[in-house]
Write a protein that holds these residues in place. Structure first.
Motif, PDB file in Angstrom:
ATOM      1  N   LEU A  76       7.521  -0.383   4.715  1.00 12.82           N
ATOM      2  CA  LEU A  76       8.767  -0.380   3.953  1.00 12.82           C
ATOM      3  C   LEU A  76       9.597   0.792   4.447  1.00 12.82           C
ATOM      4  O   LEU A  76       9.092   1.913   4.546  1.00 12.82           O
ATOM      5  N   ILE A  77      10.822   0.549   4.786  1.00 16.78           N
ATOM      6  CA  ILE A  77      11.689   1.620   5.273  1.00 16.78           C
ATOM      7  C   ILE A  77      12.054   2.515   4.099  1.00 16.78           C
ATOM      8  O   ILE A  77      12.487   2.051   3.051  1.00 16.78           O
ATOM      9  N   THR A  78      11.873   3.801   4.291  1.00 12.73           N
ATOM     10  CA  THR A  78      12.228   4.790   3.285  1.00 12.73           C
ATOM     11  C   THR A  78      13.236   5.732   3.916  1.00 12.73           C
ATOM     12  O   THR A  78      12.988   6.272   4.987  1.00 12.73           O
ATOM     13  N   ASP A 100       0.833  -1.199   0.000  1.00 11.26           N
ATOM     14  CA  ASP A 100       0.000   0.000   0.000  1.00 11.26           C
ATOM     15  C   ASP A 100       0.866   1.247   0.000  1.00 11.26           C
ATOM     16  O   ASP A 100       1.862   1.328   0.693  1.00 11.26           O
ATOM     17  N   VAL A 101       0.456   2.235  -0.757  1.00 12.17           N
ATOM     18  CA  VAL A 101       1.088   3.547  -0.685  1.00 12.17           C
ATOM     19  C   VAL A 101       0.434   4.285   0.477  1.00 12.17           C
ATOM     20  O   VAL A 101      -0.787   4.370   0.554  1.00 12.17           O
ATOM     21  N   ASP A 134       6.530   8.398  -3.572  1.00 14.10           N
ATOM     22  CA  ASP A 134       5.530   7.599  -2.876  1.00 14.10           C
ATOM     23  C   ASP A 134       6.211   6.922  -1.698  1.00 14.10           C
ATOM     24  O   ASP A 134       7.335   6.437  -1.830  1.00 14.10           O
ATOM     25  N   VAL A 135       5.542   6.886  -0.565  1.00 12.73           N
ATOM     26  CA  VAL A 135       6.060   6.216   0.622  1.00 12.73           C
ATOM     27  C   VAL A 135       5.124   5.048   0.915  1.00 12.73           C
ATOM     28  O   VAL A 135       3.906   5.231   1.008  1.00 12.73           O
ATOM     29  N   LEU A 165      -2.185  11.380   2.509  1.00 11.35           N
ATOM     30  CA  LEU A 165      -1.997  10.293   3.477  1.00 11.35           C
ATOM     31  C   LEU A 165      -3.201   9.382   3.339  1.00 11.35           C
ATOM     32  O   LEU A 165      -4.339   9.804   3.581  1.00 11.35           O
ATOM     33  N   ASP A 166      -2.968   8.154   2.891  1.00 15.83           N
ATOM     34  CA  ASP A 166      -4.050   7.199   2.651  1.00 15.83           C
ATOM     35  C   ASP A 166      -5.160   7.827   1.812  1.00 15.83           C
ATOM     36  O   ASP A 166      -6.344   7.675   2.085  1.00 15.83           O
TER      37      ASP A 166
END
Length: 184
Positions: free
Chosen positions: A57-59, A28-29, A52-53, A94-95
């Protein structure tokens, strides 16, 4: 087409990174950042950032001192709103929700998007109370034993439980710098 996470395909011979990249497409983004800019009277701290984050997932945001990393991250929960000279442009979702919309409840946004900075700033309360504060004010526990469980799980997830389990009543400010970071 849709933006992709950082391209790791050029790293020679690392199949695990390429496999992770394939799995990212299914995640999911959480944040969509598009043409983000942050300017003040004297300079542009952030210019035309788009990324996109992804959830779980570590960004990493990497760059030299003063290049705008913290300014970018502060945009994710509208902390730059507290700086009168800062002008934020572009879009952050955000979402799927525009966080810069006037309809966005900034208090709720900041409750969802927490920040832990390099310099920790624990409350001048016990270790237990530093962790219990958030769940308590958000009504996430109905009993003392449930709150104790939340505190224990949180400290374990932060890798701090074994170091502090016998001194939960001591001040959070008495911990070492690294321990304070994990507490925060």
């Amino acid at each position: 087409g849709p933006r992709k996470p950082w391209d790791v395909s050029g790293i020679a011979g690392d199949a695990s990174l390429r496999a992770d990249e394939r799995r990212v497409e299914k995640r999911d983004v959480v944040f969509v950042i598009d043409h983000l800019g942050v300017a003040s009277v004297s300079n542009d701290a952030v210019r035309r950032v788009g990324v996109d984050v992804y959830r779980n997932l570590i960004t990493a945001v990497i760059g030299p001192s003063g290049c705008g990393k913290s300014t970018l991250i502060r945009c994710l929960n509208r902390m730059n709103d507290t700086i009168a000279a800062a002008r934020v442009t572009g879009d952050i979702e955000l979402d799927g929700e525009n966080i810069n919309s006037p309809a966005m409840d900034v208090v709720q946004l900041r409750a969802r998007v927490g920040m832990v900075f390099q310099k920790p700033n624990p409350f001048p309360k016990s270790i237990f109370e530093n962790v219990a504060y958030g769940p308590r004010i958000h009504g996430l526990s109905t009993s003392k034993s449930e709150l104790e469980g939340i505190v224990e799980r949180s400290l374990k997830r932060a890798g701090l439980w074994d170091e502090v389990k016998d001194r939960l009543g001591e001040s959070g400010t008495a911990l070492s710098g690294g321990q304070q970071q994990r507490l925060c």
